[in-house]
Design a protein around this motif. Structure first.
Motif, PDB file in Angstrom:
ATOM      1  N   LYS A   1      34.582   3.282 -73.314  1.00 41.97           N
ATOM      2  CA  LYS A   1      33.197   3.723 -73.228  1.00 41.97           C
ATOM      3  C   LYS A   1      32.911   4.916 -74.131  1.00 41.97           C
ATOM      4  CE  LYS A   1      32.217   1.994 -68.601  1.00 41.97           C
ATOM      5  NZ  LYS A   1      31.827   2.337 -67.204  1.00 41.97           N
TER       6      LYS A   1
ATOM      7  N   SER B   1      38.389   3.497 -61.803  1.00 40.46           N
ATOM      8  CA  SER B   1      38.334   2.725 -63.035  1.00 40.46           C
ATOM      9  C   SER B   1      39.185   1.466 -62.873  1.00 40.46           C
ATOM     10  CB  SER B   1      38.871   3.556 -64.197  1.00 40.46           C
ATOM     11  OG  SER B   1      38.081   4.704 -64.412  1.00 40.46           O
TER      12      SER B   1
ATOM     13  N   ASP C   1      25.874   6.844 -75.333  1.00 39.90           N
ATOM     14  CA  ASP C   1      25.338   7.545 -74.165  1.00 39.90           C
ATOM     15  C   ASP C   1      26.413   8.348 -73.450  1.00 39.90           C
ATOM     16  OD1 ASP C   1      26.787   5.428 -73.354  1.00 39.90           O
ATOM     17  OD2 ASP C   1      25.399   4.776 -71.771  1.00 39.90           O
ATOM     18  N   GLN C   2      27.384   8.825 -74.225  1.00 38.73           N
ATOM     19  CA  GLN C   2      28.520   9.476 -73.598  1.00 38.73           C
ATOM     20  C   GLN C   2      28.452  11.005 -73.632  1.00 38.73           C
ATOM     21  OE1 GLN C   2      31.294   8.003 -71.866  1.00 38.73           O
ATOM     22  NE2 GLN C   2      29.612   6.543 -71.819  1.00 38.73           N
TER      23      GLN C   2
ATOM     24  N   SER D   1      28.038  -4.441 -74.210  1.00 35.66           N
ATOM     25  CA  SER D   1      27.685  -3.594 -75.345  1.00 35.66           C
ATOM     26  C   SER D   1      27.574  -4.408 -76.620  1.00 35.66           C
ATOM     27  CB  SER D   1      28.729  -2.478 -75.515  1.00 35.66           C
ATOM     28  OG  SER D   1      28.790  -1.642 -74.369  1.00 35.66           O
TER      29      SER D   1
ATOM     30  N   GLU E   1      39.102   2.435 -68.431  1.00 39.08           N
ATOM     31  CA  GLU E   1      37.876   1.881 -69.023  1.00 39.08           C
ATOM     32  C   GLU E   1      37.088   2.942 -69.778  1.00 39.08           C
ATOM     33  OE1 GLU E   1      34.490   1.216 -66.374  1.00 39.08           O
ATOM     34  OE2 GLU E   1      35.811   1.702 -64.705  1.00 39.08           O
ATOM     35  N   ASP E   2      37.172   4.204 -69.345  1.00 37.79           N
ATOM     36  CA  ASP E   2      36.409   5.261 -70.004  1.00 37.79           C
ATOM     37  C   ASP E   2      36.848   5.480 -71.442  1.00 37.79           C
ATOM     38  OD1 ASP E   2      34.796   5.706 -67.866  1.00 37.79           O
ATOM     39  OD2 ASP E   2      35.936   7.389 -67.064  1.00 37.79           O
TER      40      ASP E   2
ATOM     41  N   GLY F   1      30.398   4.364 -76.901  1.00 41.02           N
ATOM     42  CA  GLY F   1      28.971   4.244 -76.636  1.00 41.02           C
ATOM     43  C   GLY F   1      28.215   5.466 -77.099  1.00 41.02           C
TER      44      GLY F   1
ATOM     45  N   ARG G   1      36.270  -4.016 -65.702  1.00 44.16           N
ATOM     46  CA  ARG G   1      35.075  -3.385 -66.247  1.00 44.16           C
ATOM     47  C   ARG G   1      35.234  -3.042 -67.729  1.00 44.16           C
ATOM     48  NH1 ARG G   1      34.298  -0.628 -60.999  1.00 44.16           N
ATOM     49  NH2 ARG G   1      35.074   1.319 -61.845  1.00 44.16           N
ATOM     50  N   ILE G   2      36.466  -3.002 -68.221  1.00 44.89           N
ATOM     51  CA  ILE G   2      36.667  -2.868 -69.665  1.00 44.89           C
ATOM     52  C   ILE G   2      36.024  -4.053 -70.378  1.00 44.89           C
ATOM     53  CG2 ILE G   2      38.375  -2.881 -71.522  1.00 44.89           C
ATOM     54  CD1 ILE G   2      40.290  -1.419 -69.692  1.00 44.89           C
TER      55      ILE G   2
ATOM     56  N   TRP H   1      32.149  -4.119 -70.021  1.00 42.48           N
ATOM     57  CA  TRP H   1      31.449  -3.153 -70.877  1.00 42.48           C
ATOM     58  C   TRP H   1      31.481  -3.602 -72.337  1.00 42.48           C
ATOM     59  CZ3 TRP H   1      32.531  -0.144 -75.076  1.00 42.48           C
ATOM     60  CH2 TRP H   1      31.570   0.815 -75.408  1.00 42.48           C
ATOM     61  N   ILE H   2      32.630  -4.078 -72.802  1.00 40.30           N
ATOM     62  CA  ILE H   2      32.742  -4.504 -74.193  1.00 40.30           C
ATOM     63  C   ILE H   2      31.772  -5.647 -74.496  1.00 40.30           C
ATOM     64  CG2 ILE H   2      34.254  -5.675 -75.845  1.00 40.30           C
ATOM     65  CD1 ILE H   2      36.581  -4.071 -74.709  1.00 40.30           C
TER      66      ILE H   2
END
Length: 383
Positions: free
Chosen positions: A81, A147, A86-87, A159, A77-78, A84, A151-152, A155-156
């Motif tokens: 991310k 992970s 905020d990474q 976002s 998932e990262d 984003g 959550r992939i 998050w998509i």
């Protein structure tokens, strides 16, 4: 009351979970004798251990299994991310992988997500191409510390909603973070562009597959301290002849015989439990605990008289730093030593400083503000 001790607003995000009963146990029956089955798990593409995965692909090309199970943790998932804002990270000091960088250069947010999704799908397709058989992909919805694929999608979509709302309310902005007219896929099968592949099936999150009515392939939902304990508890709960499960980070196999009854003679039942290891890059997945990094490996077996005879295969390092595994007397070894420790030798004595007299490394020019970009005028543009 000081700021340090005052109550602060805290948002606790629910960690999505599902049970095996809810996700479903799907049946894969009547596999013919001689069919080879392989189970892989927790590779975390594109942060997978590239040498080990390629070596496993060599094994798939050589043995041509009829079915390959992907038991969760296939995609990290990262990687998504990274799109984003905020990474900023001051702990993990390595550049994004080439796959992520290519996706980031694809265009807007939707183009980035779709590009990386397509790349993830091609990685799964490479496993099918190596084996030539069926690939059954069970995405994970596991513990918060790991992970997982659900959550992939979370998050998509989250976002996307935030970015679309900003874009709608700031239509005159020079950098729109998304295109509200584009809707992104809400399933991994569509996101990874696997919906038209005849040999790849994407199952519900954390579901299971029962092979020949006896052997359950699944993603684990809990851990135990010793190898074999988690799969044994799964067997106690599920009651099938065999359990092949991932998630626990260990590589183990165990077999049991139990007395069913003694009339008119002793009748035995036979059970087996297997735990599949991981195939991620230990140098890039340092945020996982040592408890999660027990042993790399996978599982392989063959159907004989309707039963499955197999074992988990550990991958171990040799004296030259290369890692190998052995199946049916054949050794498979990575071509070059890889994924060893990142540290280097520290020479004894003072450091050799390369100091620039007219430059202060602590002072780094700040990026220009949005209204100053492209103008090249004013003090802010020169600072």
């Amino acid at each position: 009351m000081s700021k340090g001790t005052s109550f602060k607003r805290v948002t606790v995000k629910e960690d999505a979970k599902t049970s095996l009963a809810e996700a479903g146990i799907f049946e894969l029956s009547k596999l013919p004798d001689g069919t080879r089955i392989v189970a892989l798990g927790y590779m975390y593409y594109p942060h997978h251990d590239r040498n080990l995965v390629e070596t496993v692909l060599d094994y798939l090309r050589a043995t041509k299994p009829g079915v390959v199970f992907l038991l969760g943790g296939v995609i990290d998932e990262d990687a998504f991310k990274a799109f984003g804002e905020d990474q900023d990270n001051y702990l993990h000091q390595y550049p994004e992988t080439a796959e992520v960088q290519a996706a980031m250069a694809a265009g807007g947010f939707e183009d980035q997500v779709l590009k990386l999704g397509e790349t993830c799908g091609k990685f799964i397709e490479s496993i099918q191409e190596a084996s030539g058989g069926m690939v059954i992909y069970i995405p994970s919805a596991t513990h918060l510390s790991m992970s997982n694929e659900v959550r992939i999608m979370e998050w998509i979509q989250q976002s996307k909603r935030i970015r679309d709302s900003w874009a709608v309310n700031h239509q005159d902005a020079s950098d729109l973070p998304s295109d509200p007219s584009i809707e992104l896929p809400k399933s991994l099968e569509l996101l990874f562009n696997l919906h038209n592949h005849p040999w790849i099936r994407v199952q519900p999150y954390n579901s299971g597959v029962l092979v020949n009515g006896k052997f359950l392939f699944k993603i684990g939902d809990f851990r135990r301290r010793s190898p074999g304990d988690t799969s044994y508890v799964d067997w106690e709960q599920d009651g099938f002849d065999g359990i092949i499960r991932s998630f626990d980070g260990k590589v183990s196999s165990s077999w049991m015989s139990r007395a069913e009854h003694t009339m008119p003679g002793l009748q035995l039942t036979f059970n087996e439990q297997h735990e599949v290891g991981f195939l991620w890059d230990r140098k890039r997945m340092g945020h996982l605990r040592d408890y999660d990094r027990r042993a790399p490996g996978f599982w392989t077996g063959v159907v004989v008289d309707g039963d499955i005879f197999g074992q988990s295969v550990p991958i171990i390092g040799g004296n030259d730093g290369r890692r190998s595994f052995v199946v049916d007397g054949v050794a498979y070894t990575e071509k070059d030593a890889c994924c060893l420790t990142r540290g280097k030798e520290i020479p004894f004595g003072p450091r050799d400083l390369e100091k620039h007299e007219h430059e202060d490394p602590r002072r780094i020019p700040a990026p220009a503000r949005l209204e100053d970009e492209g103008e090249g005028e004013g003090e802010d543009a020169e600072s």
